[in-house]
Design a protein around this motif. Structure first.
Motif, mmCIF file in Angstrom:
data_model
loop_
_atom_site.group_PDB
_atom_site.id
_atom_site.type_symbol
_atom_site.label_atom_id
_atom_site.label_comp_id
_atom_site.label_asym_id
_atom_site.label_seq_id
_atom_site.Cartn_x
_atom_site.Cartn_y
_atom_site.Cartn_z
ATOM 1 N N LEU A 1 -9.184 16.815 -9.236
ATOM 2 C CA LEU A 1 -9.109 15.359 -9.086
ATOM 3 C C LEU A 1 -7.895 14.924 -8.294
ATOM 4 O O LEU A 1 -7.671 13.740 -8.095
ATOM 5 C CB LEU A 1 -9.065 14.707 -10.468
ATOM 6 N N LYS A 2 -7.079 15.856 -7.848
ATOM 7 C CA LYS A 2 -5.860 15.473 -7.130
ATOM 8 C C LYS A 2 -6.213 15.214 -5.675
ATOM 9 O O LYS A 2 -6.169 16.099 -4.828
ATOM 10 C CB LYS A 2 -4.809 16.572 -7.244
ATOM 11 N N VAL A 3 -6.553 13.968 -5.374
ATOM 12 C CA VAL A 3 -6.985 13.606 -4.025
ATOM 13 C C VAL A 3 -5.868 12.872 -3.316
ATOM 14 O O VAL A 3 -5.283 11.940 -3.845
ATOM 15 C CB VAL A 3 -8.235 12.707 -4.079
ATOM 16 N N ALA A 4 -5.560 13.303 -2.121
ATOM 17 C CA ALA A 4 -4.567 12.592 -1.298
ATOM 18 C C ALA A 4 -5.249 11.419 -0.641
ATOM 19 O O ALA A 4 -6.137 11.592 0.170
ATOM 20 C CB ALA A 4 -3.978 13.534 -0.247
ATOM 21 N N GLN B 1 3.058 9.483 -0.582
ATOM 22 C CA GLN B 1 3.337 8.950 -1.912
ATOM 23 C C GLN B 1 2.158 9.169 -2.855
ATOM 24 O O GLN B 1 2.340 9.475 -4.040
ATOM 25 C CB GLN B 1 3.673 7.464 -1.811
ATOM 26 N N MET B 2 0.935 9.021 -2.333
ATOM 27 C CA MET B 2 -0.235 9.278 -3.165
ATOM 28 C C MET B 2 -0.305 10.750 -3.567
ATOM 29 O O MET B 2 -0.673 11.079 -4.698
ATOM 30 C CB MET B 2 -1.507 8.871 -2.428
ATOM 31 N N ALA C 1 0.832 -1.197 0.000
ATOM 32 C CA ALA C 1 0.000 0.000 0.000
ATOM 33 C C ALA C 1 0.868 1.248 0.000
ATOM 34 O O ALA C 1 1.857 1.326 0.726
ATOM 35 C CB ALA C 1 -0.920 -0.010 1.225
ATOM 36 N N LEU C 2 0.511 2.219 -0.815
ATOM 37 C CA LEU C 2 1.228 3.483 -0.851
ATOM 38 C C LEU C 2 0.798 4.370 0.315
ATOM 39 O O LEU C 2 -0.358 4.324 0.748
ATOM 40 C CB LEU C 2 0.958 4.207 -2.170
ATOM 41 N N ASN D 1 -0.251 11.866 -7.463
ATOM 42 C CA ASN D 1 -1.324 12.670 -8.041
ATOM 43 C C ASN D 1 -0.797 13.980 -8.613
ATOM 44 O O ASN D 1 -1.274 14.441 -9.661
ATOM 45 C CB ASN D 1 -2.393 12.941 -6.992
ATOM 46 N N ASP D 2 0.175 14.598 -7.948
ATOM 47 C CA ASP D 2 0.743 15.851 -8.447
ATOM 48 C C ASP D 2 1.454 15.645 -9.780
ATOM 49 O O ASP D 2 1.309 16.453 -10.708
ATOM 50 C CB ASP D 2 1.712 16.439 -7.416
ATOM 51 N N ILE D 3 2.227 14.579 -9.884
ATOM 52 C CA ILE D 3 2.948 14.307 -11.136
ATOM 53 C C ILE D 3 1.958 14.027 -12.260
ATOM 54 O O ILE D 3 2.099 14.541 -13.380
ATOM 55 C CB ILE D 3 3.912 13.118 -10.950
#
Length: 349
Positions: free
Chosen positions: A342-345, A152-153, A147-148, A157-159
């Motif tokens: 859509l960038k959800v942590a 890391q998530m 699991a990340l 998501n940013d990249i």
């Protein structure tokens, strides 16, 4: 001899055959036409299996054709197959996540078993003469996936949202897999007609011809509908589309994760892929809702009750078991238009 044989004559014939170790089936098989060659039979089987099976086994069938194209299926022995396995392992393309070629060996044997199983069913060879069934698969090693973390998530998501030629599409893909824990095939097979906007459900069709209704958040549902509208996805066609309107394929995933690996050293070194998102979500579900719920989600038998569903998306961590009734759903639907990001942590911890 004239007329039908007597019972005594039949008994005598059976006695002679028994002493010779020959059965009536052996006599029938002796007049069986020769089995086809691999180059003749592989296209027949490839046309008979599902798309997923063909996609998984065709690279290994091509390896078989390289070595045995003009060889009859009946002329190979278990030892021949074991030699081919060692040849494949010795000439394997070494990648970052290669594990001594065990996976390639396992898939090669599975591909040959599929081929010979069809040959037995078509009565081209006898079941006892199936060489692939006599070759054991290598022991499967534990998966390196994990699991990340939330950090890391966030980085992932940013990249995804700031690089590439279509960050909007790639962000939607990441969000979809993070919420649903679906495999790649489930996303690629998704159609606009599989969306139930009122109930916030998507109909997933995945490996093994399994299918299920999967709850999603109102935010994800809204973005899926916007994607359909802006990219012209046909109702019965694939939902996920490139900017020019063409449907995406597995190559989109290859490009996505290659880009992630180039920008995030840890993702490139560990070989992070779509299945890591599935593992991340399932791990989060297990830790917050228990093993039983995670097992149901993992085996794709999640039960949904009309009028409410449990939003298990990681963005709701800390809220416990939360059912979304009709009034709450309408309130969420009113807010979703103002939530285009859509960038959800998504932390599994």
């Amino acid at each position: 001899m004239t007329g039908a044989p007597t019972q005594a004559e039949l008994d005598a014939a059976r006695l002679v055959l028994d002493r010779m170790g020959v059965t009536a089936e052996d006599l029938l098989n002796s007049v069986r036409p020769p089995a086809p060659t691999f180059s003749e039979y592989i296209p027949v089987v490839a046309a008979a299996v599902s798309d997923g099976t063909r996609r998984a086994y065709m690279p290994y069938w091509n390896r078989v054709l390289d070595q045995w194209a003009d060889v009859s299926l009946s002329d190979r022995t278990p030892t021949d197959i074991q030699r081919l396995v060692q040849h494949i392992k010795a000439n394997l393309t070494v990648r970052r996540n290669t594990r001594n070629g065990n996976s390639a060996a396992e898939h090669l044997i599975a591909a040959l078993r599929c081929l010979y199983r069809h040959a037995v069913n078509d009565e081209l060879i006898d079941e006892r003469s199936n060489p692939a069934a006599k070759v054991a698969k290598p022991r499967r090693q534990p998966s390196n996936r994990r699991a990340l973390s939330g950090k890391q998530m966030d980085q992932l998501n940013d990249i995804v949202a700031t690089t590439g030629n279509d960050p909007q599409l790639d962000s939607l893909i990441i969000r979809f897999h993070t919420e649903t824990a679906a495999r790649r095939g489930g996303a690629l097979a998704l159609r606009p007609k599989d969306l139930d906007e009122e109930q916030c459900l998507v109909y997933l069709r995945e490996k093994g011809e399994t299918s299920r209704w999967q709850p999603v958040s109102p935010t994800l549902m809204w973005h899926l509908l916007q994607h359909v509208e802006h990219r012209g996805s046909p109702m019965n066609g694939r939902l996920l589309r490139n900017a020019n309107g063409t449907q995406i394929t597995y190559h989109r995933y290859d490009y996505l994760w290659s880009r992630v690996g180039e920008n995030l050293a840890w993702a490139g070194k560990q070989g992070v892929s779509t299945h890591w998102l599935r593992y991340t979500t399932l791990t989060w579900v297990e830790r917050h809702f228990g093993y039983a719920v995670a097992r149901v989600r993992r085996t794709q038998r999640l039960q949904h009750r009309r009028g409410q569903h449990h939003d298990l998306h990681p963005r709701h961590r800390g809220r416990g078991r939360e059912s979304t009734g009709g009034s709450n759903r309408r309130a969420s639907s009113a807010r979703r238009v103002t939530d285009p990001d859509l960038k959800v942590a998504c932390s599994p911890w």
